[in-house]
Design an enzyme around this catalytic site. Structure first.
Site, PDB file in Angstrom:
ATOM      1  N   ASP A 239     -39.241 -18.780  47.844  1.00 18.05           N
ATOM      2  CA  ASP A 239     -39.775 -17.727  46.965  1.00 18.05           C
ATOM      3  C   ASP A 239     -41.602 -18.574  48.102  1.00 18.05           C
ATOM      4  O   ASP A 239     -41.590 -19.714  47.966  1.00 18.05           O
ATOM      5  CB  ASP A 239     -39.867 -18.855  45.648  1.00 18.05           C
ATOM      6  CG  ASP A 239     -41.172 -18.290  44.477  1.00 18.05           C
ATOM      7  OD1 ASP A 239     -42.444 -18.241  45.398  1.00 18.05           O
ATOM      8  OD2 ASP A 239     -40.538 -17.885  43.517  1.00 18.05           O
ATOM      9  N   HIS A 240     -41.859 -16.999  48.112  1.00 14.89           N
ATOM     10  CA  HIS A 240     -42.355 -17.442  49.460  1.00 14.89           C
ATOM     11  C   HIS A 240     -43.867 -18.067  49.113  1.00 14.89           C
ATOM     12  O   HIS A 240     -45.342 -18.324  50.046  1.00 14.89           O
ATOM     13  CB  HIS A 240     -43.327 -15.514  50.068  1.00 14.89           C
ATOM     14  CG  HIS A 240     -43.606 -15.071  49.752  1.00 14.89           C
ATOM     15  ND1 HIS A 240     -43.359 -14.210  48.436  1.00 14.89           N
ATOM     16  CD2 HIS A 240     -44.885 -14.307  49.427  1.00 14.89           C
ATOM     17  CE1 HIS A 240     -44.219 -12.814  48.352  1.00 14.89           C
ATOM     18  NE2 HIS A 240     -45.525 -13.712  48.583  1.00 14.89           N
TER      19      HIS A 240
ATOM     20  N   HIS B 293     -42.131 -16.963  40.610  1.00 14.72           N
ATOM     21  CA  HIS B 293     -43.631 -17.136  41.294  1.00 14.72           C
ATOM     22  C   HIS B 293     -44.665 -17.391  40.706  1.00 14.72           C
ATOM     23  O   HIS B 293     -45.229 -18.669  41.345  1.00 14.72           O
ATOM     24  CB  HIS B 293     -44.358 -15.679  42.589  1.00 14.72           C
ATOM     25  CG  HIS B 293     -43.288 -14.914  43.082  1.00 14.72           C
ATOM     26  ND1 HIS B 293     -42.629 -15.582  44.536  1.00 14.72           N
ATOM     27  CD2 HIS B 293     -43.670 -13.576  43.989  1.00 14.72           C
ATOM     28  CE1 HIS B 293     -42.178 -14.615  45.295  1.00 14.72           C
ATOM     29  NE2 HIS B 293     -42.632 -13.320  44.815  1.00 14.72           N
TER      30      HIS B 293
END
Ligand code: BG6
Length: 487
Positions: free
Chosen positions: A176-177, A239
Protein backbone atom coordinates in the site's frame (compact mmCIF):
# COMPACT_ATOMS: atom_id res chain seq x y z
CA UNK A 1 23.91 0.71 3.31
CA UNK A 2 23.49 -1.51 0.27
CA UNK A 3 21.10 -4.43 0.38
CA UNK A 4 22.22 -7.94 -0.59
CA UNK A 5 22.49 -8.77 -4.28
CA UNK A 6 19.05 -9.43 -5.74
CA UNK A 7 17.09 -10.25 -8.85
CA UNK A 8 13.94 -8.14 -9.11
CA UNK A 9 11.49 -9.73 -11.51
CA UNK A 10 8.65 -7.43 -12.49
CA UNK A 11 5.51 -8.88 -14.07
CA UNK A 12 3.68 -6.15 -15.99
CA UNK A 13 6.97 -4.49 -16.88
CA UNK A 14 5.67 -2.48 -19.82
CA UNK A 15 2.86 -0.97 -17.76
CA UNK A 16 2.37 2.48 -16.40
CA UNK A 17 3.28 1.65 -12.79
CA UNK A 18 6.62 0.13 -13.76
CA UNK A 19 7.55 3.07 -15.92
CA UNK A 20 6.24 5.81 -13.68
CA UNK A 21 7.15 4.45 -10.25
CA UNK A 22 9.15 1.23 -10.07
CA UNK A 23 12.03 1.98 -12.44
CA UNK A 24 12.56 5.54 -11.18
CA UNK A 25 12.45 4.31 -7.55
CA UNK A 26 15.03 1.61 -8.22
CA UNK A 27 17.14 4.13 -10.09
CA UNK A 28 17.20 6.50 -7.12
CA UNK A 29 18.26 3.72 -4.79
CA UNK A 30 20.94 2.65 -7.25
CA UNK A 31 22.18 6.22 -7.47
CA UNK A 32 22.31 6.39 -3.68
CA UNK A 33 24.55 3.33 -3.59
CA UNK A 34 22.04 0.87 -2.17
CA UNK A 35 21.80 -1.49 -5.13
CA UNK A 36 24.80 -3.81 -5.55
CA UNK A 37 26.11 -3.83 -9.10
CA UNK A 38 25.57 -7.58 -9.64
CA UNK A 39 21.85 -7.17 -9.05
CA UNK A 40 19.40 -7.47 -11.92
CA UNK A 41 16.03 -5.98 -12.68
CA UNK A 42 14.23 -8.32 -15.00
CA UNK A 43 11.16 -6.95 -16.71
CA UNK A 44 8.62 -9.43 -18.03
CA UNK A 45 5.52 -8.84 -20.10
CA UNK A 46 3.86 -10.34 -23.15
CA UNK A 47 5.29 -7.85 -25.63
CA UNK A 48 8.05 -9.34 -27.72
CA UNK A 49 10.90 -7.01 -26.94
CA UNK A 50 14.62 -7.52 -26.78
CA UNK A 51 16.52 -6.41 -23.70
CA UNK A 52 17.92 -3.56 -25.78
CA UNK A 53 14.44 -2.40 -26.76
CA UNK A 54 13.24 -2.63 -23.20
CA UNK A 55 16.22 -0.65 -21.97
CA UNK A 56 15.22 2.04 -24.47
CA UNK A 57 11.77 2.22 -22.90
CA UNK A 58 13.26 2.24 -19.44
CA UNK A 59 15.54 5.10 -20.44
CA UNK A 60 12.54 7.10 -21.67
CA UNK A 61 10.78 6.44 -18.38
CA UNK A 62 13.74 7.68 -16.37
CA UNK A 63 14.04 10.79 -18.50
CA UNK A 64 10.36 11.53 -17.92
CA UNK A 65 9.97 10.62 -14.26
CA UNK A 66 13.31 11.29 -12.57
CA UNK A 67 13.88 14.93 -11.61
CA UNK A 68 16.04 16.61 -14.29
CA UNK A 69 18.71 17.55 -11.74
CA UNK A 70 19.05 13.87 -10.77
CA UNK A 71 19.47 12.57 -14.32
CA UNK A 72 23.15 11.87 -14.38
CA UNK A 73 23.83 10.25 -17.78
CA UNK A 74 26.60 7.97 -16.51
CA UNK A 75 24.43 6.76 -13.65
CA UNK A 76 21.52 6.09 -15.97
CA UNK A 77 23.73 4.03 -18.29
CA UNK A 78 25.13 2.07 -15.35
CA UNK A 79 21.62 1.46 -14.02
CA UNK A 80 20.31 0.31 -17.41
CA UNK A 81 23.07 -2.30 -17.50
CA UNK A 82 21.22 -4.02 -14.64
CA UNK A 83 17.96 -4.09 -16.61
CA UNK A 84 16.96 -7.20 -18.59
CA UNK A 85 13.81 -8.31 -20.31
CA UNK A 86 12.06 -11.64 -20.73
CA UNK A 87 9.03 -11.83 -22.96
CA UNK A 88 6.58 -14.01 -21.09
CA UNK A 89 2.92 -14.97 -20.75
CA UNK A 90 3.00 -14.98 -16.98
CA UNK A 91 -0.43 -16.49 -16.47
CA UNK A 92 0.01 -19.24 -19.11
CA UNK A 93 1.97 -22.41 -18.62
CA UNK A 94 3.62 -22.15 -22.02
CA UNK A 95 7.12 -22.31 -23.42
CA UNK A 96 7.73 -18.58 -23.03
CA UNK A 97 8.71 -19.32 -19.43
CA UNK A 98 12.08 -20.52 -20.60
CA UNK A 99 12.95 -16.89 -21.34
CA UNK A 100 12.81 -16.26 -17.61
CA UNK A 101 14.19 -19.55 -16.34
CA UNK A 102 17.23 -19.11 -18.62
CA UNK A 103 18.05 -15.88 -16.85
CA UNK A 104 17.33 -17.04 -13.32
CA UNK A 105 18.90 -20.46 -13.51
CA UNK A 106 22.30 -18.84 -13.95
CA UNK A 107 22.08 -17.04 -10.64
CA UNK A 108 23.27 -18.58 -7.37
CA UNK A 109 20.38 -20.46 -5.75
CA UNK A 110 20.51 -18.42 -2.56
CA UNK A 111 20.29 -15.03 -4.30
CA UNK A 112 17.34 -12.93 -3.17
CA UNK A 113 14.51 -12.96 -5.68
CA UNK A 114 11.64 -10.56 -5.60
CA UNK A 115 8.69 -11.29 -7.86
CA UNK A 116 6.77 -8.07 -8.23
CA UNK A 117 3.27 -8.58 -9.58
CA UNK A 118 2.00 -5.45 -11.28
CA UNK A 119 -0.47 -7.21 -13.56
CA UNK A 120 -4.24 -7.58 -13.27
CA UNK A 121 -4.73 -9.03 -9.76
CA UNK A 122 -6.82 -11.97 -11.02
CA UNK A 123 -3.61 -13.31 -12.61
CA UNK A 124 -1.61 -13.38 -9.36
CA UNK A 125 -2.56 -16.94 -8.46
CA UNK A 126 -1.72 -18.31 -11.91
CA UNK A 127 1.62 -16.49 -12.02
CA UNK A 128 2.61 -17.91 -8.63
CA UNK A 129 1.59 -21.39 -9.72
CA UNK A 130 3.76 -21.06 -12.82
CA UNK A 131 6.68 -19.79 -10.76
CA UNK A 132 6.30 -22.84 -8.58
CA UNK A 133 5.97 -25.26 -11.48
CA UNK A 134 9.18 -23.91 -12.98
CA UNK A 135 10.97 -24.34 -9.64
CA UNK A 136 11.55 -20.62 -9.40
CA UNK A 137 10.28 -20.23 -5.85
CA UNK A 138 13.35 -20.59 -3.65
CA UNK A 139 13.76 -20.04 0.10
CA UNK A 140 15.12 -16.59 -0.72
CA UNK A 141 12.10 -15.66 -2.87
CA UNK A 142 9.38 -13.22 -2.02
CA UNK A 143 6.38 -11.97 -3.89
CA UNK A 144 5.11 -8.40 -3.89
CA UNK A 145 1.43 -7.83 -4.67
CA UNK A 146 0.21 -4.53 -5.99
CA UNK A 147 -3.20 -3.29 -4.97
CA UNK A 148 -6.08 -3.77 -5.49
CA UNK A 149 -6.22 -7.21 -3.91
CA UNK A 150 -9.55 -8.19 -5.43
CA UNK A 151 -12.72 -6.23 -6.01
CA UNK A 152 -14.51 -7.49 -2.90
CA UNK A 153 -13.95 -9.79 0.07
CA UNK A 154 -14.46 -13.03 -1.88
CA UNK A 155 -12.14 -12.17 -4.74
CA UNK A 156 -9.54 -10.90 -2.25
CA UNK A 157 -9.69 -14.22 -0.43
CA UNK A 158 -9.38 -16.13 -3.69
CA UNK A 159 -6.28 -14.14 -4.65
CA UNK A 160 -4.72 -14.54 -1.22
CA UNK A 161 -5.45 -18.27 -1.28
CA UNK A 162 -4.00 -18.60 -4.78
CA UNK A 163 -0.75 -16.86 -3.83
CA UNK A 164 -0.67 -18.52 -0.40
CA UNK A 165 -0.50 -21.98 -1.96
CA UNK A 166 3.02 -21.21 -3.19
CA UNK A 167 4.40 -18.56 -0.82
CA UNK A 168 4.25 -18.51 2.99
CA UNK A 169 2.63 -15.40 4.46
CA UNK A 170 5.99 -13.99 5.62
CA UNK A 171 7.20 -14.03 2.00
CA UNK A 172 4.13 -12.16 0.71
CA UNK A 173 4.48 -8.37 0.61
CA UNK A 174 1.21 -6.56 -0.08
CA UNK A 175 1.95 -3.00 -1.10
CA UNK A 176 0.00 0.00 0.00
CA UNK A 177 2.17 2.82 -1.21
CA UNK A 178 0.68 5.24 1.33
CA UNK A 179 2.62 3.36 4.03
CA UNK A 180 5.83 4.10 2.14
CA UNK A 181 5.21 7.84 2.23
CA UNK A 182 7.60 9.64 4.56
CA UNK A 183 4.81 11.70 6.09
CA UNK A 184 2.63 8.67 6.79
CA UNK A 185 5.53 7.15 8.72
CA UNK A 186 6.02 10.56 10.34
CA UNK A 187 2.60 10.02 11.88
CA UNK A 188 4.04 7.13 13.88
CA UNK A 189 6.91 9.38 14.95
CA UNK A 190 4.63 12.27 15.84
CA UNK A 191 2.42 10.12 18.03
CA UNK A 192 4.90 7.90 19.78
CA UNK A 193 7.99 10.12 20.05
CA UNK A 194 6.11 13.16 21.36
CA UNK A 195 4.08 12.54 24.49
CA UNK A 196 2.72 16.06 24.18
CA UNK A 197 0.39 14.75 21.45
CA UNK A 198 -0.20 11.23 22.63
CA UNK A 199 -1.45 12.40 26.03
CA UNK A 200 -4.28 14.20 24.26
CA UNK A 201 -4.92 11.50 21.68
CA UNK A 202 -8.42 10.31 22.55
CA UNK A 203 -12.05 11.33 22.85
CA UNK A 204 -11.13 13.27 26.02
CA UNK A 205 -9.60 16.02 23.90
CA UNK A 206 -10.44 15.19 20.27
CA UNK A 207 -13.78 16.11 18.74
CA UNK A 208 -13.38 14.50 15.32
CA UNK A 209 -10.81 13.45 12.74
CA UNK A 210 -10.73 14.01 8.98
CA UNK A 211 -8.62 12.05 6.54
CA UNK A 212 -8.58 13.41 3.01
CA UNK A 213 -6.92 12.30 -0.21
CA UNK A 214 -8.06 14.77 -2.84
CA UNK A 215 -6.79 14.75 -6.40
CA UNK A 216 -7.12 17.24 -9.23
CA UNK A 217 -6.55 14.65 -11.96
CA UNK A 218 -9.42 12.79 -13.56
CA UNK A 219 -9.12 9.18 -14.65
CA UNK A 220 -6.44 9.98 -17.25
CA UNK A 221 -5.56 6.90 -19.28
CA UNK A 222 -6.91 4.50 -16.67
CA UNK A 223 -10.62 4.66 -17.37
CA UNK A 224 -10.78 0.93 -18.13
CA UNK A 225 -9.53 -0.02 -14.69
CA UNK A 226 -11.09 2.86 -12.81
CA UNK A 227 -14.60 2.38 -14.11
CA UNK A 228 -14.66 -1.15 -12.67
CA UNK A 229 -13.23 0.11 -9.40
CA UNK A 230 -14.39 3.52 -8.22
CA UNK A 231 -13.07 5.61 -5.35
CA UNK A 232 -14.18 3.32 -2.54
CA UNK A 233 -12.14 0.38 -3.85
CA UNK A 234 -9.35 2.49 -5.29
CA UNK A 235 -8.56 4.69 -2.28
CA UNK A 236 -10.73 4.12 0.79
CA UNK A 237 -10.48 0.34 1.23
CA UNK A 238 -6.70 0.58 1.24
CA UNK A 239 -4.90 3.93 1.54
CA UNK A 240 -7.34 5.85 3.73
CA UNK A 241 -8.16 2.97 6.03
CA UNK A 242 -4.44 2.34 6.45
CA UNK A 243 -3.86 5.95 7.44
CA UNK A 244 -6.81 5.66 9.81
CA UNK A 245 -5.22 2.66 11.52
CA UNK A 246 -2.03 4.63 12.16
CA UNK A 247 -3.95 7.58 13.56
CA UNK A 248 -6.11 5.42 15.81
CA UNK A 249 -4.00 2.43 16.89
CA UNK A 250 -2.74 1.82 20.41
CA UNK A 251 1.01 2.17 20.88
CA UNK A 252 2.59 -1.12 19.79
CA UNK A 253 5.17 -2.68 22.09
CA UNK A 254 7.86 -2.05 19.50
CA UNK A 255 8.27 -1.47 15.78
CA UNK A 256 8.25 -5.21 15.20
CA UNK A 257 6.20 -5.87 12.06
CA UNK A 258 3.69 -8.14 13.70
CA UNK A 259 3.27 -6.10 16.87
CA UNK A 260 2.56 -3.03 14.77
CA UNK A 261 0.24 -4.83 12.39
CA UNK A 262 -1.62 -6.44 15.29
CA UNK A 263 -2.47 -2.95 16.55
CA UNK A 264 -3.59 -1.82 13.10
CA UNK A 265 -5.75 -4.90 12.77
CA UNK A 266 -7.44 -4.19 16.10
CA UNK A 267 -8.51 -0.81 14.79
CA UNK A 268 -9.99 -2.35 11.65
CA UNK A 269 -11.83 -4.87 13.81
CA UNK A 270 -13.14 -2.08 16.04
CA UNK A 271 -14.70 -0.15 13.15
CA UNK A 272 -18.42 0.04 13.70
CA UNK A 273 -19.98 -2.16 11.02
CA UNK A 274 -22.14 -0.19 8.63
CA UNK A 275 -25.57 -1.70 8.15
CA UNK A 276 -26.66 -1.78 4.52
CA UNK A 277 -29.81 0.14 5.30
CA UNK A 278 -27.74 2.92 6.94
CA UNK A 279 -25.33 3.43 4.08
CA UNK A 280 -27.11 6.53 2.81
CA UNK A 281 -26.73 8.13 6.27
CA UNK A 282 -22.99 7.58 6.65
CA UNK A 283 -21.61 7.53 3.12
CA UNK A 284 -21.79 9.86 0.14
CA UNK A 285 -20.83 8.90 -3.38
CA UNK A 286 -20.35 11.35 -6.21
CA UNK A 287 -19.32 11.58 -9.83
CA UNK A 288 -17.80 14.66 -11.42
CA UNK A 289 -19.55 16.54 -14.18
CA UNK A 290 -18.23 19.26 -16.45
CA UNK A 291 -16.84 22.13 -14.45
CA UNK A 292 -14.53 25.06 -14.40
CA UNK A 293 -10.88 24.33 -13.60
CA UNK A 294 -8.57 27.38 -13.57
CA UNK A 295 -10.80 29.26 -15.98
CA UNK A 296 -11.07 26.34 -18.40
CA UNK A 297 -13.89 23.90 -18.80
CA UNK A 298 -12.92 20.40 -17.76
CA UNK A 299 -14.96 17.45 -19.04
CA UNK A 300 -17.18 15.33 -16.83
CA UNK A 301 -16.44 11.71 -15.96
CA UNK A 302 -18.78 10.29 -18.59
CA UNK A 303 -17.09 12.42 -21.24
CA UNK A 304 -13.73 11.17 -20.00
CA UNK A 305 -14.97 7.61 -20.46
CA UNK A 306 -15.82 8.27 -24.09
CA UNK A 307 -18.79 9.06 -26.21
CA UNK A 308 -22.08 7.44 -25.39
CA UNK A 309 -20.83 5.91 -22.15
CA UNK A 310 -22.94 5.65 -19.04
CA UNK A 311 -21.63 4.66 -15.65
CA UNK A 312 -22.59 4.83 -12.02
CA UNK A 313 -19.01 4.46 -10.81
CA UNK A 314 -18.21 6.89 -8.00
CA UNK A 315 -15.26 9.21 -8.41
CA UNK A 316 -15.79 10.66 -4.93
CA UNK A 317 -16.52 9.13 -1.55
CA UNK A 318 -17.08 10.66 1.86
CA UNK A 319 -17.64 8.31 4.74
CA UNK A 320 -18.24 8.65 8.45
CA UNK A 321 -16.50 5.87 10.36
CA UNK A 322 -16.64 5.17 14.07
CA UNK A 323 -14.28 3.16 16.22
CA UNK A 324 -15.84 1.17 18.98
CA UNK A 325 -13.32 1.19 21.79
CA UNK A 326 -12.54 3.16 24.95
CA UNK A 327 -10.19 5.59 23.28
CA UNK A 328 -12.38 6.59 20.37
CA UNK A 329 -16.05 6.00 21.17
CA UNK A 330 -18.02 9.05 20.06
CA UNK A 331 -15.28 10.50 17.81
CA UNK A 332 -16.23 10.43 14.13
CA UNK A 333 -13.48 9.66 11.62
CA UNK A 334 -14.47 11.29 8.35
CA UNK A 335 -12.75 9.85 5.29
CA UNK A 336 -12.97 11.32 1.81
CA UNK A 337 -11.28 10.94 -1.51
CA UNK A 338 -12.07 12.06 -5.00
CA UNK A 339 -10.84 12.81 -8.48
CA UNK A 340 -11.01 16.22 -10.16
CA UNK A 341 -11.36 18.12 -6.94
CA UNK A 342 -10.19 21.66 -6.28
CA UNK A 343 -6.73 20.85 -4.97
CA UNK A 344 -4.35 17.95 -4.70
CA UNK A 345 -4.01 17.40 -1.00
CA UNK A 346 -3.66 14.42 1.31
CA UNK A 347 -3.92 15.29 4.98
CA UNK A 348 -5.12 14.30 8.41
CA UNK A 349 -6.95 16.91 10.45
CA UNK A 350 -7.27 16.34 14.20
CA UNK A 351 -9.97 18.66 15.45
CA UNK A 352 -9.65 19.20 19.20
CA UNK A 353 -12.50 20.11 21.49
CA UNK A 354 -13.14 23.74 22.43
CA UNK A 355 -12.03 25.25 25.69
CA UNK A 356 -14.67 24.46 28.29
CA UNK A 357 -15.22 28.12 29.13
CA UNK A 358 -14.12 31.33 27.46
CA UNK A 359 -12.88 34.38 29.37
CA UNK A 360 -12.37 36.34 26.16
CA UNK A 361 -14.65 38.81 24.36
CA UNK A 362 -15.00 36.26 21.55
CA UNK A 363 -14.54 32.57 22.23
CA UNK A 364 -11.30 31.01 20.92
CA UNK A 365 -11.46 28.58 18.06
CA UNK A 366 -10.71 25.01 19.00
CA UNK A 367 -7.18 23.81 18.22
CA UNK A 368 -6.54 21.90 15.06
CA UNK A 369 -3.57 19.71 14.25
CA UNK A 370 -3.00 19.16 10.55
CA UNK A 371 -0.65 16.51 9.29
CA UNK A 372 0.09 17.31 5.67
CA UNK A 373 0.89 14.06 3.91
CA UNK A 374 1.35 15.84 0.58
CA UNK A 375 2.11 18.29 -0.92
CA UNK A 376 3.97 20.81 1.27
CA UNK A 377 4.68 18.00 3.72
CA UNK A 378 4.57 19.10 7.32
CA UNK A 379 2.68 19.47 10.55
CA UNK A 380 0.66 22.46 11.64
CA UNK A 381 -1.02 23.25 14.92
CA UNK A 382 -3.52 26.09 14.89
CA UNK A 383 -3.49 27.96 18.19
CA UNK A 384 -5.12 31.11 19.47
CA UNK A 385 -2.95 33.97 20.63
CA UNK A 386 -3.41 37.59 21.50
CA UNK A 387 -4.02 39.84 18.51
CA UNK A 388 -1.27 42.48 18.57
CA UNK A 389 -3.23 44.64 16.14
CA UNK A 390 -5.76 45.21 18.94
CA UNK A 391 -3.44 46.46 21.71
CA UNK A 392 -6.24 47.74 23.94
CA UNK A 393 -8.08 44.50 24.48
CA UNK A 394 -7.36 40.82 24.93
CA UNK A 395 -8.72 39.91 21.56
CA UNK A 396 -7.72 36.58 20.12
CA UNK A 397 -6.33 35.73 16.75
CA UNK A 398 -5.44 32.35 15.32
CA UNK A 399 -1.85 31.65 14.36
CA UNK A 400 -0.11 28.51 13.22
CA UNK A 401 2.78 26.60 14.66
CA UNK A 402 3.84 25.33 11.30
CA UNK A 403 6.69 22.98 10.44
CA UNK A 404 7.38 22.54 6.78
CA UNK A 405 9.51 19.41 6.50
CA UNK A 406 10.94 20.61 3.19
CA UNK A 407 12.31 23.73 4.85
CA UNK A 408 13.24 22.10 8.13
CA UNK A 409 15.17 19.22 6.65
CA UNK A 410 16.13 20.55 3.21
CA UNK A 411 16.13 17.13 1.63
CA UNK A 412 14.48 15.51 -1.34
CA UNK A 413 11.32 13.62 -0.44
CA UNK A 414 11.87 10.08 -1.69
CA UNK A 415 8.95 8.48 -3.47
CA UNK A 416 7.08 5.93 -1.37
CA UNK A 417 8.15 3.11 -3.70
CA UNK A 418 11.84 3.67 -3.00
CA UNK A 419 11.50 2.54 0.57
CA UNK A 420 9.02 -0.23 -0.13
CA UNK A 421 10.86 -1.83 -3.05
CA UNK A 422 14.02 -2.27 -1.01
CA UNK A 423 12.15 -3.31 2.13
CA UNK A 424 10.92 -6.28 0.10
CA UNK A 425 14.55 -7.13 -0.71
CA UNK A 426 15.49 -6.79 2.97
CA UNK A 427 12.53 -8.99 3.86
CA UNK A 428 11.09 -6.35 6.21
CA UNK A 429 7.28 -6.49 6.14
CA UNK A 430 6.54 -3.72 8.64
CA UNK A 431 5.17 -1.34 5.97
CA UNK A 432 3.24 -4.02 4.09
CA UNK A 433 -0.28 -5.24 4.68
CA UNK A 434 -0.93 -8.56 6.29
CA UNK A 435 -3.64 -10.79 4.91
CA UNK A 436 -5.93 -10.33 7.90
CA UNK A 437 -5.79 -6.54 7.45
CA UNK A 438 -6.88 -6.84 3.81
CA UNK A 439 -9.81 -8.97 4.85
CA UNK A 440 -10.88 -6.71 7.71
CA UNK A 441 -10.76 -3.67 5.44
CA UNK A 442 -12.87 -5.40 2.79
CA UNK A 443 -15.33 -6.59 5.40
CA UNK A 444 -15.83 -3.00 6.54
CA UNK A 445 -16.53 -1.55 3.08
CA UNK A 446 -18.62 -4.45 1.73
CA UNK A 447 -22.04 -3.20 2.92
CA UNK A 448 -21.34 0.14 1.25
CA UNK A 449 -20.38 -1.55 -2.02
CA UNK A 450 -23.47 -3.73 -1.86
CA UNK A 451 -25.85 -0.87 -1.10
CA UNK A 452 -24.40 1.19 -3.94
CA UNK A 453 -24.51 -1.58 -6.45
CA UNK A 454 -28.18 -2.11 -5.48
CA UNK A 455 -28.69 1.63 -5.94
CA UNK A 456 -29.81 2.12 -2.36
CA UNK A 457 -28.19 5.55 -2.12
CA UNK A 458 -28.12 8.43 -4.57
CA UNK A 459 -25.14 9.05 -6.85
CA UNK A 460 -24.50 12.77 -6.35
CA UNK A 461 -22.80 14.90 -8.94
CA UNK A 462 -20.17 17.58 -8.39
CA UNK A 463 -18.56 19.96 -10.83
CA UNK A 464 -14.95 19.27 -11.77
CA UNK A 465 -12.77 21.68 -9.80
CA UNK A 466 -15.08 21.80 -6.77
CA UNK A 467 -14.66 20.19 -3.33
CA UNK A 468 -17.21 17.47 -4.06
CA UNK A 469 -20.97 17.10 -3.66
CA UNK A 470 -22.91 19.22 -1.21
CA UNK A 471 -24.16 16.03 0.45
CA UNK A 472 -20.62 15.57 1.80
CA UNK A 473 -20.86 18.90 3.62
CA UNK A 474 -24.25 17.91 4.98
CA UNK A 475 -22.79 14.65 6.27
CA UNK A 476 -20.57 16.64 8.66
CA UNK A 477 -22.98 19.50 9.28
CA UNK A 478 -25.46 17.01 10.74
CA UNK A 479 -23.06 16.69 13.70
CA UNK A 480 -22.05 20.36 13.75
CA UNK A 481 -18.75 19.58 11.98
CA UNK A 482 -17.17 20.92 8.79
CA UNK A 483 -14.52 19.90 6.28
CA UNK A 484 -11.20 21.63 6.59
CA UNK A 485 -11.72 24.09 3.74
CA UNK A 486 -15.11 25.15 5.15
CA UNK A 487 -13.80 25.81 8.66
C1 BG6 B 1 -3.39 4.86 -6.43
C2 BG6 B 1 -4.73 4.94 -7.07
O1 BG6 B 1 -3.34 3.75 -5.57
O2 BG6 B 1 -3.15 6.03 -5.69
C3 BG6 B 1 -4.81 6.16 -7.98
O3 BG6 B 1 -4.97 3.78 -7.84
C4 BG6 B 1 -4.42 7.41 -7.22
O4 BG6 B 1 -6.10 6.31 -8.54
C5 BG6 B 1 -3.12 7.21 -6.47
O5 BG6 B 1 -4.28 8.47 -8.16
C6 BG6 B 1 -2.85 8.38 -5.56
O6 BG6 B 1 -1.57 8.28 -5.03
P1 BG6 B 1 -0.80 9.56 -4.52
O7 BG6 B 1 0.48 9.02 -4.00
O8 BG6 B 1 -0.64 10.47 -5.69
O9 BG6 B 1 -1.67 10.17 -3.46
Amino acid sequence: TPVDVFDYVVFGATGDLTMRKLLPALFYRFRDGQVPAESRIIGTARSKLSTEEYRGRARDALTSFVRPQDQDGGQIDAFLDLVHYASLNGAEADSTWSNLTDLLDHAPADRIRVYYLATAPNLYGAICENLHNHSLVTDASRVVLEKPIGVDLDTANAINDGVGRFFPENHIFRIDHYLGKETVQALIALRFANPVFERLWSSDAIDYVQITAAETVGVEGRAGYYDTSGALRDMIQNHLLQVLTLVAMEPPGSLDADLLRNEKLKVLHALKPIARENVAQVAVRGQYVRGDVNGQTAPGYLEDLGEGKTSSTETYVALKAEIQNWRWAGVPFYLRSGKRLRDKVSEVVIQFKSAPWSIFPAAPRANRLIIRIQPNEGVMLAVSTKDPAKPDSLTLREADIDISFGKAFATRYPDAYERLLLDAVRGDPVLFIRRDEVEAAWRFVMPVLEAWSADQAPLESYPAGSWGPKAAQDLLAASGHAWHEDQ
